[in-house]
Write a protein that holds these residues in place. Structure first.
Motif, PDB file in Angstrom:
ATOM      1  N   TYR A 197       0.865  -1.184   0.000  1.00 29.78           N
ATOM      2  CA  TYR A 197       0.000   0.000   0.000  1.00 29.78           C
ATOM      3  C   TYR A 197       0.900   1.233   0.000  1.00 29.78           C
ATOM      4  N   ARG A 200      -0.584   7.463  -3.350  1.00 33.53           N
ATOM      5  CA  ARG A 200      -1.132   7.693  -4.704  1.00 33.53           C
ATOM      6  C   ARG A 200      -0.281   8.709  -5.469  1.00 33.53           C
ATOM      7  N   ASN A 225      -6.132  -2.096  -6.529  1.00 39.38           N
ATOM      8  CA  ASN A 225      -7.134  -1.214  -5.937  1.00 39.38           C
ATOM      9  C   ASN A 225      -6.508   0.156  -5.715  1.00 39.38           C
ATOM     10  N   TYR A 226      -7.335   1.163  -5.579  1.00 42.81           N
ATOM     11  CA  TYR A 226      -6.811   2.497  -5.271  1.00 42.81           C
ATOM     12  C   TYR A 226      -7.926   3.383  -4.742  1.00 42.81           C
ATOM     13  N   ASP A 227      -7.505   4.405  -4.000  1.00 48.83           N
ATOM     14  CA  ASP A 227      -8.427   5.472  -3.619  1.00 48.83           C
ATOM     15  C   ASP A 227      -7.669   6.788  -3.771  1.00 48.83           C
ATOM     16  N   ASP A 228      -8.195   7.873  -3.199  1.00 46.74           N
ATOM     17  CA  ASP A 228      -7.561   9.182  -3.397  1.00 46.74           C
ATOM     18  C   ASP A 228      -6.182   9.278  -2.753  1.00 46.74           C
ATOM     19  N   GLU A 229      -5.908   8.429  -1.770  1.00 44.93           N
ATOM     20  CA  GLU A 229      -4.649   8.536  -1.051  1.00 44.93           C
ATOM     21  C   GLU A 229      -3.678   7.386  -1.304  1.00 44.93           C
ATOM     22  N   LYS A 230      -4.190   6.171  -1.482  1.00 46.71           N
ATOM     23  CA  LYS A 230      -3.320   4.987  -1.542  1.00 46.71           C
ATOM     24  C   LYS A 230      -3.520   4.170  -2.825  1.00 46.71           C
ATOM     25  N   ASP A 434     -10.566   0.691 -16.806  1.00 46.93           N
ATOM     26  CA  ASP A 434     -10.733   0.694 -15.347  1.00 46.93           C
ATOM     27  C   ASP A 434     -11.756  -0.341 -14.893  1.00 46.93           C
TER      28      ASP A 434
END
Length: 459
Positions: A197, A200, A225-230, A434
């Motif tokens: 992890y 980003r 996987n991803y989000d705004d931070e990681k 995506d």
């Protein structure tokens, strides 16, 4: 302040490329010259792959204009509305046969010239309002400008990118070493799999199943996987990727390693392989198909299909069954089968045995519509000549437990109506980039021979 209403004049190739194109100009007026209808009429009965599109376009125009009087058709009928947008534009037919050829700067013996003359006439009538001729024909755009038409455009609503160099490659190569760019990392191990992890910030523009490699050839991973931070990066291991094996085939470069990883992953239902001739698209796909059908028993059969512009009219006169008729176009598959079994004592017996054991079926794209394919490994080769709607027809055939491998080379488009930017292959690469159940790999590098490599770079 409301946007000024523009009048768009559509060329025939726009309606062949996208039969419902006239519905895209919601707030503007659309004019279809009579010559365009004449051309659609002559195309609809030809045994070409565009004849269906011509018929669809004619029916769509008829549906819009069926309740209108002749006066309303000439003046303009309100475009139909859909749930998401309100249409304020109008559709009209212009009888360009009534124009005086002597008053025009162009001879009227060509349909293109009639359509340009129609656009010039409407431009003069509607001054100072903007009138635009929309055509995919580059030469016609040049002729129209030369004849004095102020605005000429290509039809671009189906283009998801402006330049083919921006097309998703399916991987990202870091400059230098990957770990030197990571400041903060948490790792989690489950069985043989380790997930890192990381921030980003190291890769702001990413998507699911994008492969990550570095210049040192020591790190290889995949964004899971991803989000705004990681970012969640599955550590694949460079050596492990290069050690992949399918039916005796090992990757010759890291791109083939990534492709084999995606092809052998049962959780990925769609694999899109792009790249130049000789990069191994067909061989890797076929080796993976045999490995998973014969050795692992994950699928019941292998279905091989491909598109050629001439299939529609040329397949009929060839002797034999559908599979025998398809054989000349599927020589690439039999060539690859020969490569996979060239070490065998009796190659032809081995090939016949494997084709029966793996239940390899050759099918024409024309006969895919209406089918539902279950538990199969489907190879769709040479699909750069397909439109987005044709590819949708095939992808939506895939039922439960089916894996689809789509491959093509955007430098080898044979269709008169497609470019690298408007090819269905380009469209699905961008649309599916995506989607967690798909993976795209651009096989960068020719491995066929030094001769093929030199030709790809210099011819």
């Amino acid at each position: 302040m409301a946007e000024e209403k523009i009048t768009y004049i559509l060329d025939t190739n726009i309606l062949l490329h996208e039969p419902f194109a006239f519905l895209s100009f919601k707030e503007h007026d659309v004019v279809v010259p009579m010559t365009v209808l004449e051309e659609l009429d002559s195309i609809k009965d030809r045994k070409k792959d565009v004849s269906r599109d011509a018929r669809v376009a004619i029916r769509a125009l008829e549906d819009t204009l069926q309740d209108a009087t002749p006066e309303e058709v000439l003046a303009g009928v309100k475009l139909p509305e859909n749930s998401s947008e309100q249409a304020t534009g109008h559709l009209s037919i212009f009888n360009d046969y009534t124009l005086d050829s002597t008053a025009s700067t162009l001879t009227f013996n060509e349909n293109d010239n009639r359509i340009i003359a129609c656009a010039l006439h409407i431009q003069e009538q509607k001054q100072p309002h903007k009138v635009v001729l929309v055509t995919k024909d580059i030469n016609m755009r040049l002729k129209a400008k030369g004849a004095g038409l102020a605005h000429v455009e290509d039809y671009r609503t189906d283009q998801l990118i402006d330049d083919i160099q921006f097309l998703t490659k399916g991987y990202y190569r870091f400059e230098g070493e990957f770990w030197q760019q990571v400041k903060d990392c948490e790792s989690e191990t489950e069985g043989r799999n380790t997930t890192h992890y990381v921030s980003r910030d190291i890769l702001p523009q990413t998507y699911i199943n994008e492969y990550l490699v570095d210049q040192t050839n020591e790190f290889a991973g995949k964004v899971v996987n991803y989000d705004d931070e990681k970012l969640a990066v599955l550590d694949l291991g460079y050596e492990r990727l290069m050690g992949k094996n399918a039916w005796g085939i090992h990757p010759k470069n890291i791109y083939q390693g990534m492709a084999l990883d995606a092809l052998l992953d049962p959780s990925i239902d769609l694999v899109i392989l792009t790249g130049p001739a000789g990069c191994g698209k067909t061989l890797l796909a076929l080796a993976s198909a045999l490995e998973q059908v014969v050795e692992r028993g994950l699928y019941d059969k292998v279905i091989v299909t491909r598109s050629t512009p001439e299939i529609a009219e040329s397949i009929g006169f060839l002797p034999g069954t559908e599979e025998e008729k398809m054989a000349p176009w599927l020589a690439a598959i039999t060539d690859s089968l020969e490569v996979l079994h060239k070490q065998d004592e009796n190659m032809s017996s081995s090939m016949n045995y494997i084709m029966e054991k793996a239940n390899i079926q050759f099918k024409s794209v024309n006969f895919m519509r209406g089918r539902s394919i279950q538990n199969a490994f489907v190879l769709l080769d040479e699909c750069q000549n397909l439109t987005a709607s044709q590819l949708k027809t095939i992808i939506t055939r895939c039922g439960e437990g089916t894996k689809l491998v789509v491959s093509g080379n955007l430098a080898q488009i044979d269709s008169n109506y497609l470019t690298a930017l408007t090819s269905g292959l380009t469209y699905i690469v961008e649309r599916f980039k995506d989607f967690p159940g798909s993976s795209t790999i651009n096989l960068n590098g020719v491995v066929r021979s030094n001769l093929a490599s030199f030709a790809e770079e210099n011819l």
